[in-house]
Design a protein around this motif. Sequence first.
Motif, PDB file in Angstrom:
ATOM      1  N   CYS A   1       7.542   2.130 -15.135  1.00 28.34           N
ATOM      2  CA  CYS A   1       7.837   3.347 -14.727  1.00 28.34           C
ATOM      3  C   CYS A   1       9.013   4.086 -14.965  1.00 28.34           C
ATOM      4  CB  CYS A   1       7.551   3.156 -13.066  1.00 28.34           C
ATOM      5  SG  CYS A   1       7.661   4.711 -11.894  1.00 28.34           S
TER       6      CYS A   1
ATOM      7  N   ARG B   1       0.998  -1.283   0.009  1.00 28.87           N
ATOM      8  CA  ARG B   1       0.012  -0.036  -0.013  1.00 28.87           C
ATOM      9  C   ARG B   1       1.029   1.274   0.016  1.00 28.87           C
ATOM     10  NH1 ARG B   1      -0.188  -1.964   5.241  1.00 28.87           N
ATOM     11  NH2 ARG B   1       0.287  -0.296   6.929  1.00 28.87           N
TER      12      ARG B   1
ATOM     13  N   TRP C   1      -1.543  -2.969  -7.454  1.00 28.61           N
ATOM     14  CA  TRP C   1      -1.697  -1.540  -8.105  1.00 28.61           C
ATOM     15  C   TRP C   1      -1.803  -0.801  -6.972  1.00 28.61           C
ATOM     16  CZ3 TRP C   1      -1.021   0.125 -12.902  1.00 28.61           C
ATOM     17  CH2 TRP C   1      -0.788  -0.561 -13.892  1.00 28.61           C
ATOM     18  N   VAL C   2      -1.186   0.333  -6.793  1.00 29.36           N
ATOM     19  CA  VAL C   2      -1.220   1.401  -5.547  1.00 29.36           C
ATOM     20  C   VAL C   2      -1.510   2.774  -6.056  1.00 29.36           C
ATOM     21  CG1 VAL C   2       0.266  -0.080  -4.132  1.00 29.36           C
ATOM     22  CG2 VAL C   2       1.246   1.696  -5.729  1.00 29.36           C
ATOM     23  N   SER C   3      -2.386   3.387  -5.336  1.00 30.46           N
ATOM     24  CA  SER C   3      -2.488   4.682  -5.861  1.00 30.46           C
ATOM     25  C   SER C   3      -2.063   5.758  -4.881  1.00 30.46           C
ATOM     26  CB  SER C   3      -4.139   4.991  -6.106  1.00 30.46           C
ATOM     27  OG  SER C   3      -4.682   3.897  -7.161  1.00 30.46           O
ATOM     28  N   ARG C   4      -1.706   6.838  -5.585  1.00 28.95           N
ATOM     29  CA  ARG C   4      -1.141   7.996  -4.588  1.00 28.95           C
ATOM     30  C   ARG C   4      -2.206   8.731  -4.217  1.00 28.95           C
ATOM     31  NH1 ARG C   4       0.925  12.925  -6.643  1.00 28.95           N
ATOM     32  NH2 ARG C   4       0.382  12.901  -8.785  1.00 28.95           N
TER      33      ARG C   4
ATOM     34  N   PRO D   1       2.582   9.722 -12.003  1.00 30.30           N
ATOM     35  CA  PRO D   1       1.333   9.059 -12.336  1.00 30.30           C
ATOM     36  C   PRO D   1       0.487   9.110 -11.089  1.00 30.30           C
ATOM     37  CG  PRO D   1       3.471   8.017 -13.170  1.00 30.30           C
ATOM     38  CD  PRO D   1       3.853   8.962 -12.286  1.00 30.30           C
ATOM     39  N   MET D   2      -0.830   8.703 -11.303  1.00 32.55           N
ATOM     40  CA  MET D   2      -1.631   8.614  -9.922  1.00 32.55           C
ATOM     41  C   MET D   2      -1.631   6.932  -9.513  1.00 32.55           C
ATOM     42  SD  MET D   2      -2.648  11.574  -9.180  1.00 32.55           S
ATOM     43  CE  MET D   2      -3.689  11.084  -8.042  1.00 32.55           C
ATOM     44  N   GLN D   3      -1.127   6.175 -10.464  1.00 30.03           N
ATOM     45  CA  GLN D   3      -1.347   4.823 -10.175  1.00 30.03           C
ATOM     46  C   GLN D   3       0.196   4.113 -10.560  1.00 30.03           C
ATOM     47  OE1 GLN D   3      -4.419   2.670 -11.913  1.00 30.03           O
ATOM     48  NE2 GLN D   3      -5.718   2.744  -9.867  1.00 30.03           N
ATOM     49  N   TYR D   4       0.502   3.133  -9.837  1.00 30.12           N
ATOM     50  CA  TYR D   4       1.866   2.411  -9.812  1.00 30.12           C
ATOM     51  C   TYR D   4       1.419   1.030  -9.859  1.00 30.12           C
ATOM     52  CZ  TYR D   4       4.298   6.978  -9.192  1.00 30.12           C
ATOM     53  OH  TYR D   4       4.572   8.220  -9.337  1.00 30.12           O
ATOM     54  N   GLU D   5       2.399   0.198 -10.712  1.00 23.88           N
ATOM     55  CA  GLU D   5       2.118  -1.019 -10.746  1.00 23.88           C
ATOM     56  C   GLU D   5       3.397  -1.520  -9.951  1.00 23.88           C
ATOM     57  OE1 GLU D   5       1.635  -5.104 -13.749  1.00 23.88           O
ATOM     58  OE2 GLU D   5       1.996  -2.965 -14.608  1.00 23.88           O
TER      59      GLU D   5
END
Length: 154
Positions: free
Chosen positions: A96, A66, A151-154, A130-134
């Motif tokens: 990324c 997370r 997948w995590v979002s900031r 980016p708003m999401q990262y794998e």
Amino acid sequence: MNFYESLTLLVSCLAIIISTVSLVRTRKISEEQLKLERVTAELSAYQIKEIEEQNSLKDKPVINVRLNRMGDNSELVIANTGQGFAYDIDVELVNCSENPLYDAQYKLPCPELRPRSTVKLGASFYMASPMQYEVRVTWRDALGLQSDTFWVSR
């Protein structure tokens, strides 16, 4: 045939009728008991399977990822919520171009992640991030090398 012989014949006929009725009822009850025994055997097999699955989960780590944000600071948290140990934990951000993890090279690969413990990696984001990262996490456990993607979002 005298009275006592007739009475004896009547009592024996009555005994035959009672034993026949008893036999029929007993047969029905025994069939029900056999059905219940089958159900009990199936339930026991299911319970044994459940116990074996729980025992296998005792040695298995469950890895979660997370992204925590507290004020201006952000961190990627890798947690082991399972009951087993995870070894040689490594993190890779997939697709990324700019890696926001600034202390990953010092903390990874993590040699051991105990049950109910975490590894926190500092992250810094800017406006165009980016708003999401794998995130792909790899680790070793009793079963060998494991990998999972989050997948995590900031």
